[in-house]
Enzyme design. Structure first.
Site, PDB file in Angstrom:
ATOM      1  N   GLU A  42       0.841  -1.217   0.000  1.00  0.00           N
ATOM      2  CA  GLU A  42       0.000   0.000   0.000  1.00  0.00           C
ATOM      3  C   GLU A  42       0.868   1.257   0.000  1.00  0.00           C
ATOM      4  OE1 GLU A  42      -3.341  -0.618  -0.347  1.00  0.00           O
ATOM      5  OE2 GLU A  42      -3.553   1.533  -0.652  1.00  0.00           O
TER       6      GLU A  42
HETATM    7  C1  LIG Z   1       2.632  -9.998   0.690  1.00  0.00           C
HETATM    8  C2  LIG Z   1       2.398  -8.953  -0.324  1.00  0.00           C
HETATM    9  C3  LIG Z   1       1.103  -8.612  -0.678  1.00  0.00           C
HETATM   10  C4  LIG Z   1       0.876  -7.668  -1.672  1.00  0.00           C
HETATM   11  N1  LIG Z   1      -0.408  -7.414  -2.093  1.00  0.00           N
HETATM   12  C5  LIG Z   1      -0.588  -6.682  -3.221  1.00  0.00           C
HETATM   13  C6  LIG Z   1      -1.873  -6.592  -3.834  1.00  0.00           C
HETATM   14  O1  LIG Z   1      -2.844  -7.151  -3.343  1.00  0.00           O
HETATM   15  N2  LIG Z   1      -1.984  -5.897  -4.992  1.00  0.00           N
HETATM   16  C7  LIG Z   1      -0.917  -5.277  -5.571  1.00  0.00           C
HETATM   17  O2  LIG Z   1      -1.080  -4.687  -6.636  1.00  0.00           O
HETATM   18  N3  LIG Z   1       0.307  -5.314  -4.995  1.00  0.00           N
HETATM   19  C8  LIG Z   1       0.492  -6.008  -3.848  1.00  0.00           C
HETATM   20  N4  LIG Z   1       1.731  -6.084  -3.281  1.00  0.00           N
HETATM   21  C9  LIG Z   1       2.823  -5.338  -3.872  1.00  0.00           C
HETATM   22  C10 LIG Z   1       3.276  -4.160  -3.028  1.00  0.00           C
HETATM   23  O3  LIG Z   1       2.308  -3.163  -3.022  1.00  0.00           O
HETATM   24  C11 LIG Z   1       4.635  -3.712  -3.575  1.00  0.00           C
HETATM   25  O4  LIG Z   1       5.569  -4.696  -3.219  1.00  0.00           O
HETATM   26  C12 LIG Z   1       5.041  -2.354  -3.071  1.00  0.00           C
HETATM   27  O5  LIG Z   1       4.212  -1.358  -3.616  1.00  0.00           O
HETATM   28  C13 LIG Z   1       6.489  -2.002  -3.403  1.00  0.00           C
HETATM   29  O6  LIG Z   1       6.766  -2.232  -4.756  1.00  0.00           O
HETATM   30  P1  LIG Z   1       8.030  -3.116  -5.147  1.00  0.00           P
HETATM   31  O7  LIG Z   1       8.004  -4.355  -4.344  1.00  0.00           O
HETATM   32  O8  LIG Z   1       8.055  -3.254  -6.614  1.00  0.00           O
HETATM   33  O9  LIG Z   1       9.274  -2.284  -4.671  1.00  0.00           O
HETATM   34  P2  LIG Z   1      10.008  -1.096  -5.495  1.00  0.00           P
HETATM   35  O10 LIG Z   1       9.011  -0.170  -6.042  1.00  0.00           O
HETATM   36  O11 LIG Z   1      10.979  -1.706  -6.423  1.00  0.00           O
HETATM   37  O12 LIG Z   1      10.809  -0.366  -4.338  1.00  0.00           O
HETATM   38  C14 LIG Z   1      12.020  -0.875  -3.773  1.00  0.00           C
HETATM   39  C15 LIG Z   1      12.559   0.132  -2.754  1.00  0.00           C
HETATM   40  O13 LIG Z   1      12.842   1.377  -3.406  1.00  0.00           O
HETATM   41  C16 LIG Z   1      12.148   2.438  -2.797  1.00  0.00           C
HETATM   42  N5  LIG Z   1      11.703   3.372  -3.826  1.00  0.00           N
HETATM   43  C17 LIG Z   1      11.101   3.082  -4.991  1.00  0.00           C
HETATM   44  N6  LIG Z   1      10.837   4.215  -5.666  1.00  0.00           N
HETATM   45  C18 LIG Z   1      11.268   5.232  -4.922  1.00  0.00           C
HETATM   46  C19 LIG Z   1      11.272   6.650  -5.064  1.00  0.00           C
HETATM   47  N7  LIG Z   1      10.733   7.252  -6.123  1.00  0.00           N
HETATM   48  N8  LIG Z   1      11.807   7.394  -4.076  1.00  0.00           N
HETATM   49  C20 LIG Z   1      12.317   6.805  -2.962  1.00  0.00           C
HETATM   50  N9  LIG Z   1      12.349   5.471  -2.775  1.00  0.00           N
HETATM   51  C21 LIG Z   1      11.831   4.700  -3.741  1.00  0.00           C
HETATM   52  C22 LIG Z   1      10.967   1.804  -2.087  1.00  0.00           C
HETATM   53  O14 LIG Z   1      10.506   2.588  -0.985  1.00  0.00           O
HETATM   54  C23 LIG Z   1      11.569   0.472  -1.634  1.00  0.00           C
HETATM   55  O15 LIG Z   1      12.260   0.642  -0.424  1.00  0.00           O
HETATM   56  C24 LIG Z   1       1.971  -6.995  -2.266  1.00  0.00           C
HETATM   57  C25 LIG Z   1       3.273  -7.301  -1.869  1.00  0.00           C
HETATM   58  C26 LIG Z   1       3.493  -8.288  -0.939  1.00  0.00           C
HETATM   59  C27 LIG Z   1       4.909  -8.653  -0.611  1.00  0.00           C
END
Ligand SMILES: Cc1cc2nc3c(=O)[nH]c(=O)nc-3n(C[C@H](O)[C@H](O)[C@H](O)COP(=O)(O)OP(=O)(O)OC[C@H]3O[C@@H](n4cnc5c(N)ncnc54)[C@H](O)[C@@H]3O)c2cc1C
Length: 594
Positions: A440
């Site tokens: 989220e």
């Molecule tokens: C158990 C679980 C349930 C989930 N449920 C859902 C769901 O129901 N529906 C859905 O769509 N998604 C879901 N997700 C996905 C979740 O919302 C994402 O994992 C989350 O939004 C982060 O995206 P990412 O994992 O791609 O990390 P990334 O976006 O790759 O980020 C990696 C790191 O970089 C940082 N970062 C990225 N961009 C920036 C920026 N511009 N400035 C500063 N820091 C930055 C982030 O804060 C993080 O620390 C789920 C994930 C898990 C693990």
């Protein structure tokens, strides 16, 4: 095995003593939730959570979900529990009565959500995601889609998902690849892979309604080109009957750190039939309208688990005999004193108690504003409340989940080695709590939202929705008898927050890295002051009621308030110094030197 009892006394305190519940009960649409009804709802929710959800929390964690050729099976007992839950009307408690819901105000639902998260977060994910999908559809779908899908989702026969994330993008949804091709009959063929989809596939409901972000062929680049589609697992006939299976299948489920009984799915859409929700290219604004509710709910996940861990640790600390009190034996007849005599154990318990109760109070403050923004007859009041919610949402999400994780960790520490082994259930809380800091919108992104979007909006008008009431409270109470211990530390931390806000606004304009480098500390400082304000107000109430306090509730409030002011709020000083150090050191290290 840890036990859990819903903290109803404290919930009633924040609902009716700290705030005036009449304000909410009188809002148009909330009249049915009279204090008597609310009492009954909370009692019943506590029963369902303690007796049905809690007993399958650990077994669900042990067993997890299983996947077999696209079919996902939830752990033993989940199906029956879900049926009882849905039959009890809990899937629709906060939904619109037009579609069969009960229309409970968020002020009430937030308390119910806390109990669900305390007792079984994995279970709570299924109705939680459904509610997210319901809310987005309710706000943006056509009447035709709403009439066809919402009643079944509200009664819990069908569930919902939110399909945003793709393998190459989570935070940066502007680069999603999933596409939607118009079929010429009003429907679209959706093709792409979504990952990490909570409740994407399972055996709890007859149908699953996916809300999917995808791009139309003529979509502009970036987030401005994203549209929202409804994709059912089974096609639905005009009479509501289930038809053929749609071309969407669960490719696998993730093996993960926590919430193991919540299915986290890879969902493959292979030309699946979908329907546009809202306007073309308006998928992101559609998501944002429901995000404030969802982010408050994720914050409450942190609080719920923090509370469960605190209750486990409190019981253990009274029971476990180790060592003697530094000031002399407290139970000389026993081989040792219980560990609750030790200052360090008290530090851990009081930290969890002060932050949990503080978050519960702050959560109620924001939930009330959500109710006001939605239901108040006066548009000015609605707008003011909405601005406050916009400002506080990232703080609630990040602060509550960070503290929730910290508190589950403290819970393990109070148990010592017994917390680390599985038997007591304490380590599960740590694993379950971790995800709430990530999904989220990660907590880092929440901080950027606060600093980059909420702070400058309307020349700081959102900020004033918080700063003005706190300032007024401090001025009115700082010299009052007995309140100095609470209001003076609040005033000091508030001054730091004001100073930090001014500095950050100036520095951030010159160099955006300055704002980015300070954002996380700024959010925490803001949260500390907000919870400090709640504790000052709670102490004020407790002072007036301490003479009639048979169960020591108000005495405990006063001592916990003082602990917060002495031991937690002073973190604002260190945070301020950290922020003022700027971004230059952080940005100086060349990539290859990391
Ligand atoms: C158990 C679980 C349930 C989930 N449920 C859902 C769901 O129901 N529906 C859905 O769509 N998604 C879901 N997700 C996905 C979740 O919302 C994402 O994992 C989350 O939004 C982060 O995206 P990412 O994992 O791609 O990390 P990334 O976006 O790759 O980020 C990696 C790191 O970089 C940082 N970062 C990225 N961009 C920036 C920026 N511009 N400035 C500063 N820091 C930055 C982030 O804060 C993080 O620390 C789920 C994930 C898990 C693990």
């Amino acid at each position: 095995m840890a036990e859990y009892k819903a903290p109803l006394r404290d919930m009633r305190f924040v609902l009716t003593e700290l705030f005036d519940y009449d304000d909410i009960n009188q809002l148009p649409g909330c009249e049915d939730f009279t204090p008597d009804v609310v009492d009954a709802v909370l009692e019943e929710a506590a029963k369902v959570c303690e007796e049905i959800l809690f007993p399958i929390n650990r077994s669900g964690d042990e067993e997890g979900c299983t996947w077999d050729d696209g079919v996902v099976t939830t752990p033993k007992g989940f199906k029956e529990a879900y049926q009882t839950f849905a039959e009890g009307g809990w899937t629709g408690i906060a939904c619109d009565p037009v579609y069969g819901g009960q229309g409970a105000p968020k002020s009430i639902n937030a308390l119910v959500e806390e109990m669900i998260c305390s007792t079984n977060l994995s279970f709570g994910m299924y109705p939680g995601l459904s509610f997210g999908a319901y809310a987005a559809m309710h706000a943006h779908a056509s009447d035709e889609l709403k009439d066809k899908y919402l009643p079944k989702m509200v009664e819990g026969t069908w569930s919902g998902t939110m399909c945003l994330t793709e393998p190459h993008c989570g935070t940066d949804l502007g680069i999603i690849k999933t596409k939607a091709d118009p079929q010429g009959d009003g429907s679209y063929a959706i093709t792409g892979t979504k990952i990490f989809i909570s409740a994407g596939e399972h055996d709890l409901t007859e149908n699953i309604i996916h809300l999917v972000l995808a791009k139309l062929p003529d979509a502009p680049k970036g987030t401005k080109g994203i549209s929202l589609f409804l994709v059912p697992k089974f096609m639905v006939g005009d009479d509501g009957s289930l038809g053929d299976r749609n071309a969407v299948k669960c490719g696998s489920i993730e093996h993960k750190m926590g919430i193991k009984a919540s299915a986290t799915c890879v969902m493959n859409f292979d030309g699946a039939i979908g329907y546009l929700v809202g306007e073309p290219h308006q998928g992101m604004p559609a998501m944002f309208t429901m995000m404030n509710q969802e982010r408050l709910s994720v914050g409450i996940q942190g609080l719920g688990l923090g509370e469960a861990a605190y209750q486990g640790a409190r019981a253990y600390a009274k029971d476990r005999l180790q060592g003697r009190a530094l000031t002399g034996a407290k139970s000389p007849d026993n081989a040792a004193d219980s560990i609750i005599v030790h200052p360090d154990v008290r530090r851990m318990l009081l930290t969890a108690k002060a932050t949990n109760e503080g978050c519960r109070a702050m959560g109620m403050w924001v939930a009330r504003a959500l109710d006001t923004a939605k239901h108040h007859a006066d548009p000015v009041k609605r707008e003011e409340a909405d601005e406050f919610v916009q400002l506080m949402t990232p703080i609630v999400k990040a602060l509550f989940t960070d503290w929730g994780f910290d508190n589950t960790n403290l819970g393990v520490q109070v148990f010592g080695g017994h917390g680390y082994i599985r038997e007591w259930g304490m380590e599960q809380y740590v694993r379950d709590a971790r995800i709430a800091q990530i999904y989220e919108g990660t907590n880092g992104i929440q901080a950027l939202d606060l600093v980059g979007r909420k702070m400058p909006t309307k020349a700081g008008r959102y900020l004033r929705r918080f700063f003005h009431p706190v300032q007024e409270y401090i001025e009115a109470n700082v010299s009052k008898d007995g309140l100095g211990d609470f209001v003076q530390p609040l005033a000091k931390a508030f001054m730091r927050l004001q100073q930090a806000t001014g500095e950050l606004a100036q520095r951030g304009m010159k160099n955006p890295d300055e704002a980015g480098a300070a954002a996380t500390e700024f959010l925490r400082l803001f949260g500390l002051v907000a919870v400090g304000f709640m504790w000052a107000r709670m102490a004020e109430i407790a002072l007036t009621k301490q003479d009639d306090d048979p169960d020591g509730f108000y005495k405990a409030k006063l001592i916990t308030a003082k602990f917060y002011m002495e031991r937690i709020l002073p973190q604002s000083g260190a945070l301020f110094s950290q922020m003022m150090s700027g971004s230059s050191t952080m940005m100086a290290l060349d990539e290859e030197l990391f």
